[in-house]
Design a protein around this motif. Structure first.
Motif, PDB file in Angstrom:
ATOM      1  N   GLY A   1       0.812  -1.230   0.000  1.00 29.55           N
ATOM      2  CA  GLY A   1       0.000   0.000   0.000  1.00 29.55           C
ATOM      3  C   GLY A   1       0.835   1.266   0.000  1.00 29.55           C
ATOM      4  N   THR A   2       2.141   1.144   0.293  1.00 29.85           N
ATOM      5  CA  THR A   2       3.005   2.335   0.309  1.00 29.85           C
ATOM      6  C   THR A   2       3.594   2.635  -1.070  1.00 29.85           C
ATOM      7  N   GLY A   3       3.309   1.791  -2.072  1.00 32.44           N
ATOM      8  CA  GLY A   3       3.936   1.936  -3.392  1.00 32.44           C
ATOM      9  C   GLY A   3       3.225   2.954  -4.272  1.00 32.44           C
ATOM     10  N   LEU A   4       3.691   3.033  -5.498  1.00 36.58           N
ATOM     11  CA  LEU A   4       3.143   3.995  -6.476  1.00 36.58           C
ATOM     12  C   LEU A   4       1.628   3.842  -6.628  1.00 36.58           C
ATOM     13  N   ILE A   5       1.184   2.613  -6.854  1.00 35.24           N
ATOM     14  CA  ILE A   5      -0.249   2.359  -7.044  1.00 35.24           C
ATOM     15  C   ILE A   5      -0.959   2.417  -5.689  1.00 35.24           C
ATOM     16  N   GLY A   6      -0.328   1.782  -4.682  1.00 37.30           N
ATOM     17  CA  GLY A   6      -0.963   1.650  -3.372  1.00 37.30           C
ATOM     18  C   GLY A   6      -1.334   2.994  -2.764  1.00 37.30           C
ATOM     19  N   ARG A   7      -0.424   3.960  -2.854  1.00 38.76           N
ATOM     20  CA  ARG A   7      -0.686   5.268  -2.230  1.00 38.76           C
ATOM     21  C   ARG A   7      -1.893   5.937  -2.866  1.00 38.76           C
TER      22      ARG A   7
ATOM     23  N   ARG B   1       7.012  -3.162   5.359  1.00 35.81           N
ATOM     24  CA  ARG B   1       8.253  -3.444   6.086  1.00 35.81           C
ATOM     25  C   ARG B   1       8.657  -2.241   6.916  1.00 35.81           C
ATOM     26  N   LYS B   2       8.078  -1.086   6.628  1.00 33.58           N
ATOM     27  CA  LYS B   2       8.374   0.136   7.411  1.00 33.58           C
ATOM     28  C   LYS B   2       7.043   0.695   7.904  1.00 33.58           C
ATOM     29  N   PRO B   3       6.441   0.029   8.914  1.00 31.10           N
ATOM     30  CA  PRO B   3       5.087   0.428   9.319  1.00 31.10           C
ATOM     31  C   PRO B   3       4.992   1.870   9.800  1.00 31.10           C
TER      32      PRO B   3
ATOM     33  N   ALA C   1       2.083  -6.103  -3.025  1.00 33.02           N
ATOM     34  CA  ALA C   1       3.500  -6.073  -2.638  1.00 33.02           C
ATOM     35  C   ALA C   1       4.372  -6.805  -3.637  1.00 33.02           C
ATOM     36  N   GLY C   2       5.585  -6.318  -3.794  1.00 32.60           N
ATOM     37  CA  GLY C   2       6.554  -7.000  -4.653  1.00 32.60           C
ATOM     38  C   GLY C   2       7.780  -6.131  -4.847  1.00 32.60           C
ATOM     39  N   GLU C   3       8.922  -6.754  -4.756  1.00 32.16           N
ATOM     40  CA  GLU C   3      10.192  -6.067  -5.042  1.00 32.16           C
ATOM     41  C   GLU C   3      10.134  -5.508  -6.471  1.00 32.16           C
ATOM     42  N   PRO C   4      10.572  -4.260  -6.690  1.00 35.07           N
ATOM     43  CA  PRO C   4      10.503  -3.685  -8.044  1.00 35.07           C
ATOM     44  C   PRO C   4      11.226  -4.554  -9.082  1.00 35.07           C
TER      45      PRO C   4
ATOM     46  N   ARG D   1      15.303 -14.570  -7.065  1.00 33.28           N
ATOM     47  CA  ARG D   1      14.730 -15.191  -5.854  1.00 33.28           C
ATOM     48  C   ARG D   1      13.936 -14.164  -5.059  1.00 33.28           C
ATOM     49  N   LEU D   2      14.500 -12.949  -4.938  1.00 38.03           N
ATOM     50  CA  LEU D   2      13.838 -11.876  -4.192  1.00 38.03           C
ATOM     51  C   LEU D   2      12.519 -11.462  -4.872  1.00 38.03           C
ATOM     52  N   LEU D   3      12.553 -11.364  -6.211  1.00 42.17           N
ATOM     53  CA  LEU D   3      11.334 -11.011  -6.954  1.00 42.17           C
ATOM     54  C   LEU D   3      10.259 -12.074  -6.722  1.00 42.17           C
TER      55      LEU D   3
ATOM     56  N   ARG E   1      -3.926  -8.108 -13.921  1.00 45.63           N
ATOM     57  CA  ARG E   1      -2.826  -8.180 -14.904  1.00 45.63           C
ATOM     58  C   ARG E   1      -2.497  -6.757 -15.361  1.00 45.63           C
ATOM     59  N   THR E   2      -1.587  -6.160 -14.603  1.00 44.63           N
ATOM     60  CA  THR E   2      -1.341  -4.727 -14.671  1.00 44.63           C
ATOM     61  C   THR E   2      -0.406  -4.351 -15.819  1.00 44.63           C
ATOM     62  N   GLY E   3      -0.805  -3.317 -16.563  1.00 51.22           N
ATOM     63  CA  GLY E   3       0.056  -2.782 -17.612  1.00 51.22           C
ATOM     64  C   GLY E   3       0.973  -1.712 -17.042  1.00 51.22           C
ATOM     65  N   LEU E   4       1.560  -0.905 -17.924  1.00 52.54           N
ATOM     66  CA  LEU E   4       2.474   0.157 -17.486  1.00 52.54           C
ATOM     67  C   LEU E   4       1.632   1.296 -16.917  1.00 52.54           C
ATOM     68  N   VAL E   5       1.725   1.491 -15.608  1.00 48.63           N
ATOM     69  CA  VAL E   5       0.863   2.471 -14.943  1.00 48.63           C
ATOM     70  C   VAL E   5       1.477   3.861 -15.111  1.00 48.63           C
ATOM     71  N   LEU E   6       0.715   4.764 -15.708  1.00 49.89           N
ATOM     72  CA  LEU E   6       1.195   6.136 -15.916  1.00 49.89           C
ATOM     73  C   LEU E   6       0.701   7.018 -14.783  1.00 49.89           C
TER      74      LEU E   6
HETATM   75  N1  LIG Z   1       3.566   0.307 -11.628  1.00 47.17           N
HETATM   76  C1  LIG Z   1       3.489  -0.451 -12.733  1.00 47.17           C
HETATM   77  O1  LIG Z   1       3.586   0.068 -13.870  1.00 47.17           O
HETATM   78  C2  LIG Z   1       3.260  -1.934 -12.614  1.00 47.17           C
HETATM   79  C3  LIG Z   1       3.142  -2.695 -13.789  1.00 47.17           C
HETATM   80  C4  LIG Z   1       2.912  -4.078 -13.691  1.00 47.17           C
HETATM   81  C5  LIG Z   1       2.826  -4.672 -12.444  1.00 47.17           C
HETATM   82  N2  LIG Z   1       2.949  -3.920 -11.322  1.00 47.17           N
HETATM   83  C6  LIG Z   1       2.890  -4.622 -10.028  1.00 47.17           C
HETATM   84  O2  LIG Z   1       1.925  -4.024  -9.188  1.00 47.17           O
HETATM   85  C7  LIG Z   1       2.397  -4.003  -7.834  1.00 47.17           C
HETATM   86  C8  LIG Z   1       2.335  -2.572  -7.321  1.00 47.17           C
HETATM   87  O3  LIG Z   1       3.071  -1.739  -8.205  1.00 47.17           O
HETATM   88  P1  LIG Z   1       3.746  -0.377  -7.727  1.00 47.17           P
HETATM   89  O4  LIG Z   1       4.213   0.311  -8.941  1.00 47.17           O
HETATM   90  O5  LIG Z   1       2.860   0.328  -6.775  1.00 47.17           O
HETATM   91  O6  LIG Z   1       5.030  -0.946  -6.960  1.00 47.17           O
HETATM   92  P2  LIG Z   1       6.027  -0.200  -5.978  1.00 47.17           P
HETATM   93  O7  LIG Z   1       5.846   1.282  -6.028  1.00 47.17           O
HETATM   94  O8  LIG Z   1       7.389  -0.739  -6.254  1.00 47.17           O
HETATM   95  O9  LIG Z   1       5.518  -0.677  -4.546  1.00 47.17           O
HETATM   96  C9  LIG Z   1       5.531  -2.024  -4.191  1.00 47.17           C
HETATM   97  C10 LIG Z   1       5.398  -2.167  -2.694  1.00 47.17           C
HETATM   98  O10 LIG Z   1       5.757  -3.502  -2.378  1.00 47.17           O
HETATM   99  C11 LIG Z   1       6.456  -3.546  -1.162  1.00 47.17           C
HETATM  100  N3  LIG Z   1       7.701  -4.316  -1.350  1.00 47.17           N
HETATM  101  C12 LIG Z   1       8.759  -3.993  -2.140  1.00 47.17           C
HETATM  102  N4  LIG Z   1       9.719  -4.928  -2.018  1.00 47.17           N
HETATM  103  C13 LIG Z   1       9.254  -5.843  -1.128  1.00 47.17           C
HETATM  104  C14 LIG Z   1       9.790  -7.021  -0.565  1.00 47.17           C
HETATM  105  N5  LIG Z   1      11.032  -7.440  -0.897  1.00 47.17           N
HETATM  106  N6  LIG Z   1       9.031  -7.720   0.312  1.00 47.17           N
HETATM  107  C15 LIG Z   1       7.800  -7.284   0.647  1.00 47.17           C
HETATM  108  N7  LIG Z   1       7.244  -6.163   0.173  1.00 47.17           N
HETATM  109  C16 LIG Z   1       7.961  -5.462  -0.709  1.00 47.17           C
HETATM  110  C17 LIG Z   1       6.826  -2.116  -0.776  1.00 47.17           C
HETATM  111  O11 LIG Z   1       6.172  -1.803   0.448  1.00 47.17           O
HETATM  112  P3  LIG Z   1       6.997  -1.510   1.825  1.00 47.17           P
HETATM  113  O12 LIG Z   1       8.297  -0.855   1.407  1.00 47.17           O
HETATM  114  O13 LIG Z   1       6.087  -0.594   2.556  1.00 47.17           O
HETATM  115  O14 LIG Z   1       7.157  -2.827   2.474  1.00 47.17           O
HETATM  116  C18 LIG Z   1       6.326  -1.247  -1.906  1.00 47.17           C
HETATM  117  O15 LIG Z   1       5.641  -0.107  -1.472  1.00 47.17           O
HETATM  118  C19 LIG Z   1       3.829  -4.528  -7.850  1.00 47.17           C
HETATM  119  O16 LIG Z   1       3.845  -5.834  -7.364  1.00 47.17           O
HETATM  120  C20 LIG Z   1       4.232  -4.474  -9.302  1.00 47.17           C
HETATM  121  O17 LIG Z   1       5.092  -5.525  -9.685  1.00 47.17           O
HETATM  122  C21 LIG Z   1       3.167  -2.566 -11.377  1.00 47.17           C
END
Ligand SMILES: NC(=O)c1ccc[n+]([C@@H]2O[C@H](COP(=O)([O-])OP(=O)(O)OC[C@H]3O[C@@H](n4cnc5c(N)ncnc54)[C@H](OP(=O)(O)O)[C@@H]3O)[C@@H](O)[C@H]2O)c1
Length: 299
Positions: free
Chosen positions: A8-14, A32-34, A67-70, A82-84, A162-167
């Protein structure tokens, strides 16, 4: 509703948190950073650092799993892969286990995936019935989706995003592209014929809200705009919106050398269409790339 959001702290989540708070929902974000959650997601948003803090008597009405590692930030070494994998597939398996042991289960799980699910598909137009690809990104998405679908076995409605490139004007793809384009260094990538299935953040959030409330919605949803663009079209459109030239070409071999395997994210694409969300009656605010970019860059 009380909604649990991972990532929820990420680009989309916020952006999603902002919309859900405005709609009157109560939110808990796994991070991970509550301590950073109220700042990033809004005051009043609760935070948990692990699923261990989800007591079985705690009720969440819905869960949104982002959630997901970039994926594009570093070379895909074995350790990085492995991390992804762990940050998506294992995290989702843990989430589904906690859903299964909750006394009152959420009604719905909306869980992340990406258009990378389809792999490299040149010019074929893809809908949700199209089959998965077989490169690393595709296998990752398939395993991520499989993990989420486990929640169906305990009666939870599951939608796969199934997310595309989020602008967005808060980072992500445009955040990386904007400075060079503003400096007149806009660059087409490789041959420029690869598809970029983009979506405006407002339509992404709008679609998520639709899937949250539509009790008939389940299975995969392509979260993309109805008019994907090739990389050459995207480059030309961004340059036009910014009134700058885009005269350069980054040769594919150079990108492969610099980025390794993950260069496929730039050089290979897929033409993905939002068949199911459109059929469900969702009307896109930004179907056209020029309008989407103009709106974001004018803000
Ligand atoms: N944005 C796009 O264009 C796009 C396109 C296709 C798919 N997606 C998928 O949609 C999801 C959200 O996208 P987003 O752009 O908002 O991603 P984002 O900004 O990278 O945010 C992802 C969030 O996941 C958490 N995270 C990162 N690494 C982690 C780890 N190693 N273990 C647990 N949590 C972790 C982080 O939260 P904390 O730091 O608070 O833990 C972070 O805020 C992602 O999974 C991404 O792969 C996004």
């Amino acid at each position: 509703m009380h909604i649990l959001i991972t990532g929820g702290t990420g680009l989309i989540g916020r952006q999603l948190c902002k919309a859900l708070l405005a709609a009157g929902h109560e939110l808990t974000v796994l991070s991970r950073k509550p301590a950073s959650v109220p700042d990033k997601c809004g005051t009043g948003v609760h935070a948990i650092a692990s699923f261990g803090e989800w007591h079985p008597s705690q009720t969440f009405d819905a869960v949104i799993n982002l959630a997901g590692e970039p994926i594009a930030d570093a070379r895909w070494t074995d350790q990085r892969k492995r991390l992804l994998w762990v940050s998506r597939v294992k995290l989702t398996q843990d989430l589904v286990r906690h859903i299964a042991s909750a006394e009152h289960k959420p009604k719905v799980l909306l869980s992340g995936s990406a258009v990378g699910y389809y792999g490299h598909r040149s010019d074929v137009a893809l809908d949700e019935a199209s089959k998965a690809g077989n490169n690393f990104a595709a296998r990752l998405c398939e395993a991520w989706e499989d993990a989420a679908q486990g929640a169906e076995q305990v009666g939870v409605r599951v939608c796969l995003l199934r997310t595309g490139l989020v602008l967005s004007n808060n980072g992500g793809l445009l955040g990386h592209m904007l400075l060079p384009f503003k400096l007149g260094l806009g660059t087409r990538l490789g041959g420029g014929k690869q598809w970029m299935s983009w979506v405006h953040i407002d339509d992404y959030v709008g679609s998520v809200l639709r899937l949250l409330h539509d009790t008939q919605a389940s299975g995969p949803y392509n979260m993309t705009a109805p008019q994907p663009a090739t990389n050459a079209e995207f480059t030309a459109t961004l340059a036009k919106v910014l009134h700058r030239p885009a005269l350069f070409v980054a040769p594919a071999p150079l990108l492969k050398l610099a980025m390794g395997e993950r260069a496929c994210l730039l050089l290979e694409g897929q033409q993905v269409l939002p068949g199911k969300i459109s059929a469900a009656g969702y009307r896109f605010q930004f179907a056209n790339l020029f309008d989407a970019l103009s709106h974001l860059l004018r803000k």
